[in-house]
Structures are given as C-alpha cells and as structure tokens.
Design a protein around this motif. Structure first.
Motif, PDB file in Angstrom:
ATOM      1  N   ARG A 102       0.868  -1.179   0.000  1.00 30.73           N
ATOM      2  CA  ARG A 102       0.000   0.000   0.000  1.00 30.73           C
ATOM      3  C   ARG A 102       0.901   1.224   0.000  1.00 30.73           C
ATOM      4  O   ARG A 102       2.114   1.108   0.135  1.00 30.73           O
ATOM      5  CB  ARG A 102      -0.959  -0.020   1.189  1.00 30.73           C
ATOM      6  N   LEU A 103       0.322   2.376  -0.181  1.00 34.15           N
ATOM      7  CA  LEU A 103       1.095   3.614  -0.172  1.00 34.15           C
ATOM      8  C   LEU A 103       1.987   3.622   1.060  1.00 34.15           C
ATOM      9  O   LEU A 103       1.509   3.409   2.177  1.00 34.15           O
ATOM     10  CB  LEU A 103       0.146   4.822  -0.158  1.00 34.15           C
ATOM     11  N   SER A 104       3.271   3.810   0.858  1.00 37.05           N
ATOM     12  CA  SER A 104       4.233   3.723   1.951  1.00 37.05           C
ATOM     13  C   SER A 104       5.248   4.844   1.860  1.00 37.05           C
ATOM     14  O   SER A 104       5.505   5.374   0.780  1.00 37.05           O
ATOM     15  CB  SER A 104       4.980   2.382   1.907  1.00 37.05           C
ATOM     16  N   THR A 105       5.817   5.180   3.003  1.00 34.77           N
ATOM     17  CA  THR A 105       6.909   6.140   3.060  1.00 34.77           C
ATOM     18  C   THR A 105       8.112   5.425   3.644  1.00 34.77           C
ATOM     19  O   THR A 105       8.009   4.753   4.669  1.00 34.77           O
ATOM     20  CB  THR A 105       6.552   7.355   3.935  1.00 34.77           C
ATOM     21  N   VAL A 106       9.239   5.539   2.961  1.00 33.55           N
ATOM     22  CA  VAL A 106      10.469   4.890   3.402  1.00 33.55           C
ATOM     23  C   VAL A 106      11.605   5.908   3.407  1.00 33.55           C
ATOM     24  O   VAL A 106      11.530   6.947   2.738  1.00 33.55           O
ATOM     25  CB  VAL A 106      10.845   3.697   2.492  1.00 33.55           C
ATOM     26  N   TYR A 107      12.627   5.603   4.174  1.00 35.53           N
ATOM     27  CA  TYR A 107      13.880   6.347   4.140  1.00 35.53           C
ATOM     28  C   TYR A 107      14.925   5.373   3.633  1.00 35.53           C
ATOM     29  O   TYR A 107      15.022   4.248   4.113  1.00 35.53           O
ATOM     30  CB  TYR A 107      14.273   6.850   5.531  1.00 35.53           C
ATOM     31  N   ARG A 108      15.710   5.796   2.651  1.00 38.78           N
ATOM     32  CA  ARG A 108      16.724   4.940   2.035  1.00 38.78           C
ATOM     33  C   ARG A 108      18.100   5.426   2.491  1.00 38.78           C
ATOM     34  O   ARG A 108      18.452   6.576   2.291  1.00 38.78           O
ATOM     35  CB  ARG A 108      16.590   5.048   0.520  1.00 38.78           C
ATOM     36  N   LEU A 109      18.848   4.524   3.125  1.00 33.95           N
ATOM     37  CA  LEU A 109      20.216   4.832   3.526  1.00 33.95           C
ATOM     38  C   LEU A 109      21.142   4.116   2.560  1.00 33.95           C
ATOM     39  O   LEU A 109      21.159   2.883   2.504  1.00 33.95           O
ATOM     40  CB  LEU A 109      20.484   4.358   4.962  1.00 33.95           C
ATOM     41  N   THR A 110      21.883   4.871   1.782  1.00 40.30           N
ATOM     42  CA  THR A 110      22.808   4.279   0.813  1.00 40.30           C
ATOM     43  C   THR A 110      24.196   4.155   1.436  1.00 40.30           C
ATOM     44  O   THR A 110      24.508   4.823   2.435  1.00 40.30           O
ATOM     45  CB  THR A 110      22.917   5.138  -0.459  1.00 40.30           C
ATOM     46  N   THR A 111      25.023   3.312   0.835  1.00 37.23           N
ATOM     47  CA  THR A 111      26.394   3.185   1.325  1.00 37.23           C
ATOM     48  C   THR A 111      27.135   4.511   1.162  1.00 37.23           C
ATOM     49  O   THR A 111      27.944   4.873   2.011  1.00 37.23           O
ATOM     50  CB  THR A 111      27.141   2.054   0.586  1.00 37.23           C
ATOM     51  N   LYS A 112      26.823   5.254   0.115  1.00 40.93           N
ATOM     52  CA  LYS A 112      27.446   6.564  -0.097  1.00 40.93           C
ATOM     53  C   LYS A 112      27.057   7.527   1.032  1.00 40.93           C
ATOM     54  O   LYS A 112      27.902   8.257   1.560  1.00 40.93           O
ATOM     55  CB  LYS A 112      27.010   7.127  -1.459  1.00 40.93           C
TER      56      LYS A 112
END
Length: 152
Positions: A102-112
């Motif tokens: 369903r509609l979701s909010t995420v935070y993406r932590l990249t290696t950079k």
C-alpha cells in the motif's frame, strides 16, 4: 502498557530509533523520505545492493522468487521495520524482493550516505552501526528459534 501507548511510542522507524539512541536527529539530516505507491518494488531480487530501507509508514512485503519462477511471501513489515540490511552490509546480489503493498513512506540509507555520515559525524555512524547490529542479532535469534521449532 496499553496497545495504544505502544503504538504512540513506536509510530515510525525514526521515532523508534530516536528512543533507541540519542542523536537520531543527526541521522535524519542525511536521509530523505520517499513515497512509494502500492505495487512498486523498492528492492529487486538479484540486483546489486547499495542501500537499506527504514519503513516509516505503510506496508511492504518481502518475497522470494524460486528458480522455477514461483514467488513466495517471506514476511510483511510495516512502520518501525527495516529491510535490506544483510545485502547492505555484505554486498552482492539481493536475496529477495521488497514490494509496497500500500502507499508507503520509506527512508533509504545508501552506502554513499553512510560514508558521508562516517566522515562528518563518526560518533553517530558508530551508534547507527551498533543499532543495526543489535537488530540483525535479534532477527538471527528469532530465525534460530524458528528452525529449532521446525526440527522438533
């Protein structure tokens, strides 16, 4: 503690992390929220890993596709969860896909981004690694209990 109080306490991954260790506000300045639509894939099995996801709100499903093409749901997770930690730390290909249900909010932590945090704020980077290490250890312990139950 009532269920309502528990829900208030863990209403999002970032508020949960803020309770887990002081300084989470310092991590927030490095990661941006991303809104994903139902049906959208956040991670695809077989792709190279360079990030992990904090699920802020919504619902996502982790699914595995067998060599014969059959897809199997491994688990569904919602607010307060993370996905992608193993491939994030070990590198290599993703072992499963993650899709928004369903509609979701995420935070993406990249290696950079993590490299940047380590250079600019090494203390909070170490605390973040420690928190993720505890999370992975808890999951491993849970999986060991499941295997023991299956083998009984």
């Amino acid at each position: 503690e009532t269920k309502e109080n528990k829900t208030d306490f863990v209403d999002s991954i970032l508020s949960y992390m803020s309770h887990s260790f002081p300084g989470m506000e310092r991590v927030k300045k490095y990661i941006e929220p991303e809104t994903v639509q139902a049906g959208q894939y956040l991670i695809r099995q077989g792709e190279t890993s360079n990030d992990l996801l904090f699920i802020e709100s919504g619902l996502v499903t982790v699914e595995f596709e067998a060599p014969n093409g059959k897809k199997e749901r491994l688990r569904s997770v919602q607010s307060g969860a993370t996905v992608g930690e193993v491939a994030f730390y070990l590198g290599g290909a993703r072992s499963a896909s993650v899709k928004a249900e369903r509609l979701s909010t995420v935070y993406r932590l990249t290696t950079k981004t993590l490299d940047k945090i380590q250079k600019e704020d090494p203390q909070i980077a170490a605390t973040l690694h420690e928190w993720l290490g505890r999370l992975l250890a808890e999951r491993l312990a849970d999986n060991n209990r499941i295997v023991e139950l299956i083998l009984e």
